[in-house]
Write a protein that holds these residues in place. Sequence first.
Motif, PDB file in Angstrom:
ATOM      1  N   HIS A 120      35.861  37.890  48.555  1.00 10.67           N
ATOM      2  CA  HIS A 120      36.792  38.749  47.826  1.00 10.67           C
ATOM      3  C   HIS A 120      38.069  37.975  47.519  1.00 10.67           C
ATOM      4  CE1 HIS A 120      34.347  42.341  48.579  1.00 10.67           C
ATOM      5  NE2 HIS A 120      34.151  41.842  49.795  1.00 10.67           N
ATOM      6  N   CYS A 128      40.934  38.530  45.392  1.00 11.13           N
ATOM      7  CA  CYS A 128      41.564  39.577  44.587  1.00 11.13           C
ATOM      8  C   CYS A 128      42.360  39.073  43.382  1.00 11.13           C
ATOM      9  CB  CYS A 128      42.448  40.462  45.464  1.00 11.13           C
ATOM     10  SG  CYS A 128      41.527  41.409  46.707  1.00 11.13           S
ATOM     11  N   CYS A 154      40.017  38.531  40.500  1.00 10.90           N
ATOM     12  CA  CYS A 154      38.968  39.530  40.275  1.00 10.90           C
ATOM     13  C   CYS A 154      39.377  40.502  39.181  1.00 10.90           C
ATOM     14  CB  CYS A 154      38.687  40.298  41.564  1.00 10.90           C
ATOM     15  SG  CYS A 154      37.411  41.572  41.388  1.00 10.90           S
ATOM     16  N   GLN A 189      40.378  47.147  47.772  1.00 10.20           N
ATOM     17  CA  GLN A 189      41.710  46.547  47.764  1.00 10.20           C
ATOM     18  C   GLN A 189      42.783  47.602  48.036  1.00 10.20           C
ATOM     19  OE1 GLN A 189      43.477  45.668  43.902  1.00 10.20           O
ATOM     20  NE2 GLN A 189      43.895  43.559  44.582  1.00 10.20           N
ATOM     21  N   ARG A 198      30.943  40.399  45.870  1.00 16.58           N
ATOM     22  CA  ARG A 198      31.896  41.466  46.194  1.00 16.58           C
ATOM     23  C   ARG A 198      31.237  42.722  46.742  1.00 16.58           C
ATOM     24  NH1 ARG A 198      34.022  40.334  40.182  1.00 16.58           N
ATOM     25  NH2 ARG A 198      35.163  38.409  40.574  1.00 16.58           N
ATOM     26  N   VAL A 255      34.091  48.466  43.616  1.00 10.84           N
ATOM     27  CA  VAL A 255      34.653  47.117  43.682  1.00 10.84           C
ATOM     28  C   VAL A 255      34.241  46.358  42.422  1.00 10.84           C
ATOM     29  CG1 VAL A 255      34.875  47.056  46.189  1.00 10.84           C
ATOM     30  CG2 VAL A 255      32.704  46.413  45.160  1.00 10.84           C
TER      31      VAL A 255
END
Length: 236
Positions: free
Chosen positions: A97, A99, A102, A111, A146, A203
């Motif tokens: 992950h 972030c 992403c 998140q 993810r 996600v």
Amino acid sequence: MSDAALFTLDGEDVPFEPGETILQAARRAGRYIPHLCWHPEFAPHGSCRICTVKVDGRMGAACTVRAASGLDVQSATEELNAQRKTLLQMLFVEGNHFCPSCEKSGNCLLQATAYQMGMEGPHFEELYPDRRVDASHPDMLLDLNRCILCELCVRASREVDGKNVFAIAGHGIAAHLVVDSESGRLVDTGFAATDRAASICPVGVILPKRRGFVIPIGQRRYDEGTAADADRQEAS
């Protein structure tokens, strides 16, 4: 609804309707209980355990435990939030992950829940699993890095789309998302961009192609509020 159809959540009365779970009643009353795998369109699943509460002193998943008169439910305690934070930290290290890069950043429930629980880092050693990205489908991208195994895409494909495109294979740390084709590629299934399963991922696993980062920073779901704010807004 009778006056007796009440339970207490962190010391405050919450009314409920017959058949409702603790989570359903709490959301309808504007009370936030963190959750990841629960979705209002589907039957409760109880797999992520983020919604774990204490019910009359015993642990239970708020998404599966039925509300009943007189229950004493605790959720927003230091102990339970610490447990949720640990579960979230484990989810982050079990996958990949990242972030900031992403596409779902700002729209990602994982998140947002991590922010809600005050998670500042992964804490545990990151596993960096070798997971593939499937770009074979003409309209959709599947990034297994993810996946948090919430099974929402599995249930949506089965119960709404009637296709059974997705499933979970393996057990424990080896559990992973698979697609129903001999090649194991998404293009060789009946999956379509219009399927409910194409838009339900909380996600950044299932993403549309040619539409990357179309929502500007500041306008994404969790940019102006917390996971709790968004949950209350959706439930109202």
